[in-house]
Design an enzyme around this catalytic site. Structure first.
Site, short mmCIF file in Angstrom:
data_model
loop_
_atom_site.label_atom_id
_atom_site.label_comp_id
_atom_site.label_asym_id
_atom_site.label_seq_id
_atom_site.Cartn_x
_atom_site.Cartn_y
_atom_site.Cartn_z
CG HIS A 101 -0.47 0.30 2.49
ND1 HIS A 101 -0.25 -0.65 3.46
CD2 HIS A 101 -0.10 1.48 3.04
CE1 HIS A 101 0.22 -0.05 4.54
NE2 HIS A 101 0.32 1.22 4.32
CB VAL A 128 16.48 8.30 3.26
CG1 VAL A 128 17.54 8.94 4.14
CG2 VAL A 128 16.23 9.15 2.02
CG ASP A 165 -0.07 -3.98 2.69
OD1 ASP A 165 0.40 -3.42 1.68
OD2 ASP A 165 -0.33 -3.38 3.75
CD GLN A 218 -2.53 8.52 9.90
OE1 GLN A 218 -2.35 9.46 10.64
NE2 GLN A 218 -3.35 8.54 8.89
N GLY A 219 2.40 6.20 8.89
CA GLY A 219 3.77 6.52 8.54
C GLY A 219 4.76 5.45 8.96
CG ASP A 220 5.12 3.84 12.69
OD1 ASP A 220 6.17 4.49 12.59
OD2 ASP A 220 4.33 3.95 13.63
CB SER A 221 2.53 1.88 6.47
OG SER A 221 1.27 1.87 7.06
#
Ligand code: NAG
Ligand code: NAG
Length: 294
Positions: A80, A97, A132, A226-229
């Site tokens: 995702h 990065v 996923d 969120q953003g750790d995905s």
């Protein structure tokens, strides 16, 4: 827009809709109930996957997802993170990065790579998050002797309940105009739950399927967000999971859901060899071209 506070059962994952920006105002760490990572020693595999076009303004501002370095030139992440709900996006969108705990620092340890190939699971389903998982090939390998960026070993076996593990990430989408805050990597120690418990009616109610597991206390308070995905879920230095999705973050009864690296080991191996045969093919064509010139 504060997505985390929405009470509806909106899945917290971040999807980059063809570069459409979802802005999060909130810079507080999104690993819930975790700790600041003080040394990179155990997190050399941690990758910050970024929207390349957003990196031009402020280094670090394009962060969209996590990832794990699994070979010197390969990153494992969640489908995702590189899919717009319809199809996989071009690798040109992305940058990887590594090598630093601080999202915004670019120094001699920082490794910046372009993504040249996205191999996402063909049967990834954006609605159910089945499959996923995606592999990214980098434009150049990380140096083998790099002090702070190194690949992590993959689990050969499926996730077992009861093991203590660490999930890590910068946990916020950094799309803000002035995202200059110091942002250190966060981690949380959590335990893998049994599928039976994950799928109880008052919990995920059967939605944690094969190839996935849930981890974290049922009392809530410790979770990825969120953003750790796409980021690593590691147990004793071995990559066991990929952060996938959940209902909000850290809610009681809703431990986060992860993709099971051991379950997908054959898919990962196949994707890996597809990537290397691709580069072999390019080398072969180059050699043939050179030979035809002389
Ligand atoms: C992590 O570090 C930040 C910045 O130094 C600090 O504000 C925050 O309270 C720390 N969080 C934890 C959980 O220790
Ligand atoms: C998390 O787990 C690691 C590895 O087992 C351990 O060294 C560390 O002290 C733990 N940290 C916290 C805050 O529980």
């Amino acid at each position: 827009m504060n997505l985390y506070r929405e009470r509806s059962l909106i899945i917290f994952i971040i999807i980059v809709f063809c570069g459409t920006l979802i802005s999060a105002q909130n810079l507080t760490p999104k690993i819930i109930g975790g700790f600041n990572v003080s040394t990179i020693d155990d997190f050399k595999h941690q990758v910050s996957l970024r929207d390349a076009s957003h990196e031009s303004s402020t280094f670090g501002s394009g962060h969209i997802c996590g990832g794990s370095l699994i070979n010197y030139d390969t990153v494992l992440t969640a489908a995702h993170c590189v899919h717009d709900g319809d199809r996989y996006l071009s690798p040109a969108y992305y940058m990887a990065v590594m090598g630093n705990l601080d999202l915004f620092v670019r120094d001699s340890n920082t490794v910046v790579r372009r993504v040249i190939k996205v191999i996402g699971h063909r049967k990834y389903d954006p609605d159910s998050f089945i499959n996923d998982i995606a592999l990214l090939k980098l434009n150049a390998p990380v140096p083998k002797d790099h002090p702070t960026a190194q690949p992590i070993r993959l689990s050969k076996t499926e996730a077992r309940p009861g093991i203590n593990c660490q999930s890590s990430g910068w946990g916020s989408i950094q799309y803000e105009e002035n995202a200059r805050a110091v942002r250190g990597l966060m981690a949380v120690n959590i335990t893998i739950n049994s599928k039976y418990d994950c799928n109880r009616r008052e919990s995920h109610a059967g939605s944690v399927i094969r190839g996935q597991f849930c981890a974290g206390p049922f009392s809530g308070g410790k979770d990825t967000c969120q953003g750790d995905s796409g980021g690593p879920f590691a147990c004793n230095g071995v990559l066991v999971g990929i952060t996938s999705h959940g209902y909000e973050c850290g809610l009681p009864n809703y431990p986060g859901i992860y993709m099971d690296v051991g379950y997908y080991r054959d898919w990962i191996a196949a994707a890996n060899s597809a990537i290397s045969s691709l580069s072999n093919l390019i080398v072969l064509i180059a050699i043939l071209l050179i030979l035809s010139i002389f």
